[in-house]
Motif scaffolding. Structure first.
Motif, short mmCIF file in Angstrom:
data_model
loop_
_atom_site.label_atom_id
_atom_site.label_comp_id
_atom_site.label_asym_id
_atom_site.label_seq_id
_atom_site.Cartn_x
_atom_site.Cartn_y
_atom_site.Cartn_z
N PRO A 134 0.81 -1.23 0.00
CA PRO A 134 0.00 0.00 0.00
C PRO A 134 0.84 1.27 0.00
N GLN A 145 -5.19 -9.77 -1.94
CA GLN A 145 -4.32 -9.92 -0.78
C GLN A 145 -2.86 -9.97 -1.19
N PHE A 149 2.57 -10.22 3.41
CA PHE A 149 2.58 -8.81 3.82
C PHE A 149 2.48 -8.73 5.33
N SER A 151 3.04 -5.67 8.12
CA SER A 151 3.40 -4.28 8.37
C SER A 151 2.64 -3.78 9.60
N TYR A 154 0.01 -0.75 8.71
CA TYR A 154 -1.29 -0.94 8.07
C TYR A 154 -2.09 -2.06 8.74
N ARG A 155 -3.38 -1.89 8.72
CA ARG A 155 -4.30 -2.96 9.09
C ARG A 155 -4.93 -3.52 7.83
N MET A 156 -5.37 -4.77 7.88
CA MET A 156 -5.97 -5.42 6.73
C MET A 156 -7.38 -5.88 7.08
N HIS A 158 -10.44 -8.20 5.53
CA HIS A 158 -10.87 -9.15 4.51
C HIS A 158 -12.23 -8.73 3.97
N CYS A 266 -8.82 -7.57 -0.24
CA CYS A 266 -8.72 -6.95 1.08
C CYS A 266 -8.70 -5.43 0.96
N TYR A 268 -6.73 -2.32 2.81
CA TYR A 268 -5.62 -1.95 3.68
C TYR A 268 -5.78 -0.48 4.07
N TYR A 269 -5.57 -0.19 5.35
CA TYR A 269 -5.69 1.19 5.81
C TYR A 269 -4.71 1.43 6.95
#
Length: 294
Positions: A134, A145, A149, A151, A154-156, A158, A266, A268-269
């Motif tokens: 991201p 996905q 990954f 990190s 970032y949160r993921m 689904h 997914c 990612y944020y």
């Protein structure tokens, strides 16, 4: 000095690569701008910027501090919005990244139902490469996905799973004869997109890997679908992408029951300490829309 104003000044200098432009944006003098940065460097006991007559650039420590500053300013703005009174609901901007096809066919319709609920919010949709790490400048990245990954930044979330199937035009099949199994598919031109080629092909539920390409190669799945409609080969895509072509009879499924391995989409944020209300609201809306359609 005020830490908030100093950090905002530093970010403005880095993003504009200029003390003069940053001072103009902040409506202060260039001298004041320079003094703020000098004070910041003295407080941190570290050189953040390399200054020349032509440009300004960050040191290694300065780049790390810039990224942390952006995160801190974003958290402060979110906290201020949450604590302060608001009669307008969501405001500001929300930046979303998605591959071109997903952006056009999946994300844009969801944005179209989200924006009328938040008339003071602006959403910017940007194209990204599928399956890549991201972009830190984006609020949300929606993509398949990312393998391996991991990190803390970032949160993921689904969203849904999908599988790839094989499709071709009736005319193509009339020319090449009936296709009853994956082994026969190996003898036909496949309209693989570049991402499928880079990953070594597509593995199916019977263990077959299809990776031979035709003389037409593209990075755009929609272009590959049009190539299949024009009898150029067999395209390997999600059924959702060819619903209209199936209804119109322009494409048919080849070897029904043959599916790729399950794939995941997914969101990612950023893992901010403080929750961003714009991100939270869109993710909630996104999940509701997916639940209604899947």
């Amino acid at each position: 000095m005020d830490w908030l104003n100093v950090v905002q000044t530093y970010v403005a200098v880095v993003e504009s690569n200029s003390f003069v432009q940053a001072a103009h944006q902040l409506n202060i003098t260039t001298s004041s701008c320079s003094k703020r940065i000098s004070w910041l460097e003295s407080q941190l006991h570290s050189q953040l910027l390399l200054r020349t007559t032509r440009r300004v650039r960050t040191t290694e420590q300065g780049q790390r501090f810039y990224l942390q500053s952006c995160d801190w300013l974003s958290q402060f703005d979110n906290m201020r919005r949450q604590l302060g009174p608001s009669t307008q609901g969501l405001t500001g901007n929300l930046s979303i990244g998605s591959p071109a096809v997903s952006g056009s066919l999946f994300v844009t319709p969801i944005i179209a139902t989200f924006l009328p609920m938040h008339p003071h919010l602006t959403v910017e949709l940007s194209e990204i490469e599928p399956g890549v790490i991201p972009d830190l400048s984006l609020d949300i990245v929606i993509s398949r996905q990312i393998d391996n990954f991991d990190s803390t930044s970032y949160r993921m979330l689904h969203l849904f799973d999908y599988a790839v199937k094989c499709f071709a035009s009736p005319r193509f099949l009339s020319i090449h004869g009936p296709v009853e199994n994956a082994k026969q598919l190996k003898q036909l031109p496949l309209l693989l997109v570049q991402g499928q080629i880079r990953s070594g092909g597509v593995k199916f539920n019977d263990g077959t890997i299809l990776n031979q390409a035709s003389r037409f190669i593209t990075h755009d799945p929609l272009a590959a679908i049009q190539a299949a409609v024009h009898h150029m080969g067999v395209v390997l895509v999600s059924e959702d992408l060819v619903q209209q072509q199936l209804i119109d009879g322009k494409l048919v499924e080849v070897v029904p029951g043959l599916l790729s391995e399950q794939r995941t989409v997914c969101a990612y944020y950023p893992a901010h300490r403080f929750e961003n209300p714009n991100i939270s609201a869109f993710l909630q809306h996104l999940r509701q829309q997916i639940q209604n359609t899947h």
